[in-house]
Design an enzyme around this catalytic site. Structure first.
Site, PDB file in Angstrom:
ATOM      1  CB  ILE A   1      14.528   0.945  -4.039  1.00 17.33           C
ATOM      2  CG1 ILE A   1      13.129   0.693  -3.468  1.00 17.33           C
ATOM      3  CG2 ILE A   1      15.238  -0.388  -4.281  1.00 17.33           C
ATOM      4  CD1 ILE A   1      12.203  -0.076  -4.395  1.00 17.33           C
TER       5      ILE A   1
ATOM      6  NE  ARG B   1      17.573  13.678  -7.071  1.00 18.50           N
ATOM      7  CZ  ARG B   1      16.501  13.383  -6.341  1.00 18.50           C
ATOM      8  NH1 ARG B   1      15.767  14.357  -5.821  1.00 18.50           N
ATOM      9  NH2 ARG B   1      16.164  12.139  -6.102  1.00 18.50           N
TER      10      ARG B   1
ATOM     11  CG  ASP C   1      18.019  14.890 -16.124  1.00 12.85           C
ATOM     12  OD1 ASP C   1      17.353  13.840 -16.019  1.00 12.85           O
ATOM     13  OD2 ASP C   1      17.486  16.019 -16.200  1.00 12.85           O
TER      14      ASP C   1
ATOM     15  CG  ASN D   1      17.277   1.886  -8.032  1.00 11.28           C
ATOM     16  OD1 ASN D   1      16.481   1.191  -7.413  1.00 11.28           O
ATOM     17  ND2 ASN D   1      17.312   3.210  -7.857  1.00 11.28           N
TER      18      ASN D   1
ATOM     19  CE1 TYR E   1       7.035   2.654 -12.945  1.00  8.59           C
ATOM     20  CE2 TYR E   1       5.316   1.057 -12.451  1.00  8.59           C
ATOM     21  CZ  TYR E   1       6.572   1.573 -12.206  1.00  8.59           C
ATOM     22  OH  TYR E   1       7.366   1.016 -11.243  1.00  8.59           O
TER      23      TYR E   1
ATOM     24  CE  LYS F   1      10.132   0.273 -14.677  1.00  9.41           C
ATOM     25  NZ  LYS F   1      11.431   0.394 -13.954  1.00  9.41           N
TER      26      LYS F   1
ATOM     27  CB  THR G   1       9.995   4.627  -2.416  1.00 11.77           C
ATOM     28  OG1 THR G   1       9.145   4.202  -3.494  1.00 11.77           O
ATOM     29  CG2 THR G   1      10.831   3.443  -1.935  1.00 11.77           C
TER      30      THR G   1
END
Length: 256
Positions: free
Chosen positions: A13, A37, A55, A81, A152, A156, A185
Site C-alpha cells: 500500500i 529495498r 529500520d 504507512n 496486531y 492498530k 498485499t
C-alpha cells in the site's frame, strides 16, 4: 504541489500511495528499511524525489529514518504507512521489544516526535483496531501467553490513540487514522478483497484534498467515510498513558 513523506513505501500500500501521489503531481520521498529495498523502491517510482532509509523495528533505525527523512524535507504531509502483521511467535527486536509493537507503534510515535511537524499527519490503522485492547501493563507481551493476532489488533488500536492524541495536542495541524481495508498485499494475503488503488485512496485524499470533509482532525476514516473507532481510542487518559509509555521506551517525549 505538496511535499509528502510516506513510510514503508518500498512495496504494498505504501508503494501504491507514493505512485498515486506522484501521479497527482506531488513531491514524494519514499522510505525503506535498508539500501537494497531503497534501490528497489527508487526503481519502482523513479519520479520520487528521494528515499529515506531506516529500520523501524529498532529505536536506532527509527532515529536514522527520522534524520534521513528530515534532511530530505521539509514536508507538508507525513503518511505513517509502515507496519507488520501478525506472527506465530513473539519476536524481540534488537532492543528487546516485541516486533509488532516496535514497528507499528514505536515507529510512528518516534518519527512524529523527532521530525519537524507537518501540516497533515495520516496514521494507517486497520479495521481490526475494533478488536484491540489496551494493556498498558504488558505492552510487550512479556507476561501474557503470546497471541499474534491480538498483538496486531492492539497495535492498530494504539495507532488510532496516537493519531487522536496528536490531533488533541496540536490543534494547528490535521491528524487522523485510516483503515485502508483488506487489501491484496503481502500482509493482506491473496484472499483479500480489495485492490491496491482502493487501499491507497483515502490517505492520498486526506494528504492532498481541499474538500471540507478532508480538512478535519482526530478522525477515523475508511473509504473516505468518517467512522467511529474503538471507544478506547477517544479516552484521553489512555492516550496520555500510551504516550508516556512510548516516551519511556524510546527516551523521547512527544512535543506539544
Amino acid at each position: 504541489m505538496a511535499s509528502i513523506f510516506v513510510t514503508g513505501s518500498s512495496d504494498g500500500i505504501g508503494l501504491q500511495t507514493a505512485r498515486q501521489l506522484v501521479n497527482g503531481g506531488h513531491r514524494v520521498v519514499l522510505h525503506a528499511r535498508d539500501e537494497a529495498r531503497a534501490a528497489a523502491a527508487a526503481a519502482a517510482v523513479p519520479e520520487a524525489a528521494a528515499v529515506a532509509i531506516g529500520d523501524l523495528s529498532a529505536v536506532a533505525g527509527i532515529r536514522q529514518a527520522a534524520g534521513s527523512a528530515s534532511e530530505l524535507g521539509p514536508y507538508d504531509v507525513v503518511i505513517h504507512n509502515a507496519g507488520v502483521g501478525s506472527a506465530a511467535a513473539r519476536h524481540p527486536t534488537a532492543d528487546g521489544y516485541e516486533r509488532i509493537f516496535a514497528v507499528n507503534v514505536l515507529g510512528p510515535y518516534l518519527l512524529t516526535a523527532l521530525m519537524p511537524v507537518p501540516s497533515r499527519l495520516v496514521y494507517l490503522t486497520s479495521g481490526l483496531q475494533s478488536a484491540g485492547r489496551v494493556n498498558l501493563g504488558d505492552l510487550q507481551w512479556e507476561r501474557r501467553a503470546w497471541n499474534g493476532m491480538q498483538a496486531y489488533c492492539d497495535s492498530k488500536l494504539y495507532d488510532v490513540l496516537l493519531a487522536f492524541a496528536v490531533a488533541r495536542r496540536r490543534p494547528d495541524l490535521l491528524s487522523s487514522a485510516v483503515d485502508p481495508g483488506w487489501i491484496k498485499t503481502k500482509l493482506g494475503g491473496p484472499r483479500a478483497t480489495g485492490e491496491l488503488p482502493a487501499g491507497a485512496d483515502t490517505q492520498v485524499w486526506l494528504a492532498t484534498s481541499g474538500e471540507p470533509e478532508a480538512l478535519v482532525t482526530g478522525r477515523y476514516f475508511k473509504r473516505r467515510q468518517d467512522l467511529r473507532a474503538n471507544p478506547d481510542a477517544y479516552d484521553t487518559e489512555l492516550q496520555e498513558a500510551l504516550l508516556a509509555a512510548c516516551a519511556k521506551l524510546t527516551g523521547t517525549e512527544l512535543p506539544g
